[in-house]
Design a protein around this motif. Structure first.
Motif, PDB file in Angstrom:
ATOM      1  N   VAL A 124       0.877  -1.176   0.000  1.00 11.32           N
ATOM      2  CA  VAL A 124       0.000   0.000   0.000  1.00 11.32           C
ATOM      3  C   VAL A 124       0.912   1.223   0.000  1.00 11.32           C
ATOM      4  N   ALA A 125       0.826   2.048  -1.051  1.00 11.30           N
ATOM      5  CA  ALA A 125       1.655   3.252  -1.095  1.00 11.30           C
ATOM      6  C   ALA A 125       1.301   4.145   0.093  1.00 11.30           C
ATOM      7  N   ASP A 126       2.290   4.759   0.688  1.00 13.89           N
ATOM      8  CA  ASP A 126       2.128   5.670   1.835  1.00 13.89           C
ATOM      9  C   ASP A 126       1.701   4.984   3.138  1.00 13.89           C
ATOM     10  N   ALA A 127       1.752   3.645   3.161  1.00 10.68           N
ATOM     11  CA  ALA A 127       1.568   2.958   4.458  1.00 10.68           C
ATOM     12  C   ALA A 127       2.742   3.364   5.348  1.00 10.68           C
ATOM     13  N   ILE A 128       2.583   3.250   6.662  1.00 10.63           N
ATOM     14  CA  ILE A 128       3.675   3.687   7.536  1.00 10.63           C
ATOM     15  C   ILE A 128       4.869   2.732   7.430  1.00 10.63           C
ATOM     16  N   ALA A 129       4.589   1.459   7.140  1.00  7.56           N
ATOM     17  CA  ALA A 129       5.642   0.468   6.891  1.00  7.56           C
ATOM     18  C   ALA A 129       4.988  -0.722   6.197  1.00  7.56           C
ATOM     19  N   GLU A 165       9.779   6.913   4.847  1.00  5.39           N
ATOM     20  CA  GLU A 165      10.831   7.860   5.302  1.00  5.39           C
ATOM     21  C   GLU A 165      10.261   8.981   6.171  1.00  5.39           C
ATOM     22  N   ARG A 166       8.975   9.323   5.934  1.00  3.74           N
ATOM     23  CA  ARG A 166       8.348  10.396   6.728  1.00  3.74           C
ATOM     24  C   ARG A 166       8.363  10.087   8.216  1.00  3.74           C
ATOM     25  N   PHE A 167       8.455   8.786   8.555  1.00  4.17           N
ATOM     26  CA  PHE A 167       8.330   8.391   9.956  1.00  4.17           C
ATOM     27  C   PHE A 167       9.643   7.877  10.540  1.00  4.17           C
ATOM     28  N   ILE A 168      10.751   8.193   9.872  1.00  2.00           N
ATOM     29  CA  ILE A 168      12.055   7.887  10.471  1.00  2.00           C
ATOM     30  C   ILE A 168      12.631   9.190  11.010  1.00  2.00           C
ATOM     31  N   ASP A 170      15.854  10.587  13.474  1.00  2.00           N
ATOM     32  CA  ASP A 170      17.115  10.278  14.173  1.00  2.00           C
ATOM     33  C   ASP A 170      17.402   8.773  14.136  1.00  2.00           C
ATOM     34  N   GLY A 171      17.108   8.159  13.000  1.00  2.00           N
ATOM     35  CA  GLY A 171      17.427   6.739  12.841  1.00  2.00           C
ATOM     36  C   GLY A 171      16.455   5.794  13.528  1.00  2.00           C
ATOM     37  N   LEU A 172      15.350   6.322  14.061  1.00  2.00           N
ATOM     38  CA  LEU A 172      14.355   5.470  14.735  1.00  2.00           C
ATOM     39  C   LEU A 172      13.011   5.572  14.025  1.00  2.00           C
ATOM     40  N   PHE A 173      12.245   4.471  14.052  1.00  2.00           N
ATOM     41  CA  PHE A 173      10.870   4.525  13.550  1.00  2.00           C
ATOM     42  C   PHE A 173      10.044   5.268  14.587  1.00  2.00           C
ATOM     43  N   ASP A 174       9.452   6.391  14.196  1.00  2.00           N
ATOM     44  CA  ASP A 174       8.750   7.266  15.140  1.00  2.00           C
ATOM     45  C   ASP A 174       7.261   6.904  15.162  1.00  2.00           C
ATOM     46  N   ILE A 175       6.900   6.053  16.112  1.00  2.00           N
ATOM     47  CA  ILE A 175       5.549   5.493  16.145  1.00  2.00           C
ATOM     48  C   ILE A 175       4.491   6.567  16.445  1.00  2.00           C
ATOM     49  N   THR A 176       4.866   7.628  17.173  1.00  2.00           N
ATOM     50  CA  THR A 176       3.867   8.670  17.467  1.00  2.00           C
ATOM     51  C   THR A 176       3.653   9.577  16.256  1.00  2.00           C
ATOM     52  N   ALA A 177       4.711   9.792  15.460  1.00  2.00           N
ATOM     53  CA  ALA A 177       4.531  10.564  14.216  1.00  2.00           C
ATOM     54  C   ALA A 177       3.684   9.747  13.235  1.00  2.00           C
ATOM     55  N   ALA A 178       3.908   8.428  13.223  1.00  2.00           N
ATOM     56  CA  ALA A 178       3.151   7.544  12.319  1.00  2.00           C
ATOM     57  C   ALA A 178       1.701   7.409  12.772  1.00  2.00           C
ATOM     58  N   ARG A 179       1.449   7.674  14.051  1.00  2.00           N
ATOM     59  CA  ARG A 179       0.111   7.505  14.634  1.00  2.00           C
ATOM     60  C   ARG A 179      -0.448   6.119  14.279  1.00  2.00           C
ATOM     61  N   SER A 180       0.367   5.120  14.651  1.00  2.00           N
ATOM     62  CA  SER A 180      -0.007   3.717  14.389  1.00  2.00           C
ATOM     63  C   SER A 180      -1.392   3.416  14.935  1.00  2.00           C
TER      64      SER A 180
END
Ligand SMILES: Cc1cc2nc3c(=O)[nH]c(=O)nc-3n(C[C@H](O)[C@H](O)[C@H](O)COP(=O)(O)O)c2cc1C
Length: 203
Positions: A124-129, A165-168, A170-180
């Motif tokens: 799915v394009a634009d999925a968080i991962a 890439e929008r949700f990386i 400082d080298g970490l997967f940013d779960i709050t930015a992704a709003r999983s």
């Protein structure tokens, strides 16, 4: 201390069955697959989780009947698990529609497929991962008496991982930015991850 005890086989005596409200929140595996003709399929599964990380393996469970996802995966041996952020919540829900095999839920929900690298089903394009998976096994479930129940667990090994890439940060997967997004509570209840806290294991 009093509690509400019940044996599921005897009924819960509450307004609604609480099982899925207690086993929550559950991550949503948004599964893309193809049938033999290469026609696309996409559906959400919240009886979904990681099983181990060396090698990374995931599982999801289909209940009531053998649905298109499991049938496609059995035939082709491949699938992709996409992860849902709040920005795709509505579209994820639309892909749960019960439609004949061969009708693409990508089209129904207005979602763009993005090519995978190692498996045929697209992401799915634009999925968080998204995780590209190869089928390991399909397990028909049995109850504690050894009787078959109407549920099947599909287990896959993750052979490729895409992170938006929008949700990386400082080298970490940013779960709050992704709003999983996760399934939570009763029919229609969801939760999004908006904060985390840190706690470390005793050494
Ligand atoms: C958030 C969400 C989670 C779901 N989780 C499951 C699940 O764990 N197992 C299941 O069998 N169906 C689950 N469903 C229902 C399936 O998505 C639905 O039956 C769908 O039509 C199956 O599609 P398929 O036949 O293309 O595989 C879920 C639906 C939603 C909206």
């Amino acid at each position: 201390m009093s509690d509400h005890f019940y044996e599921p086989s005897q009924g819960h005596r509450l307004a609604h069955n609480p099982f899925k409200a207690i086993v929550a929140p559950r991550p949503i595996g948004w599964i893309s697959s193809c049938n033999e003709k290469g026609e696309l399929n996409l559906a959400p599964y919240s009886f979904f989780n990681g099983l181990t990380d060396e090698p990374p393996m995931v599982m999801f469970s289909t209940n009531t009947l053998r649905k298109d996802s499991i049938n496609n995966i059995e035939l082709t041996g491949e699938f992709v698990v996409n992860f849902v952020g709040k920005h795709q919540a509505q579209q994820m829900n639309e892909t749960a529609a019960s439609v004949p095999n061969g009708v693409s839920e990508f089209t129904l929900a207005g979602l763009e497929p993005a090519p995978s690298r190692l498996v045929k089903p697209p992401r799915v394009a634009d999925a968080i991962a998204s995780m590209e998976c190869k089928l390991c096994q399909i397990l028909p479930l049995k109850d504690h008496k050894g009787q078959a129940v109407q549920a099947w667990v599909t287990i896959g090994e993750v052979v490729g991982i895409h992170i938006n890439e929008r949700f990386i940060k400082d080298g970490l997967f940013d779960i709050t930015a992704a709003r999983s997004l996760a399934r939570c509570g009763y029919r229609g209840d969801y939760i999004e991850v908006t904060e985390v806290f840190e706690m470390f294991r005793p050494s």
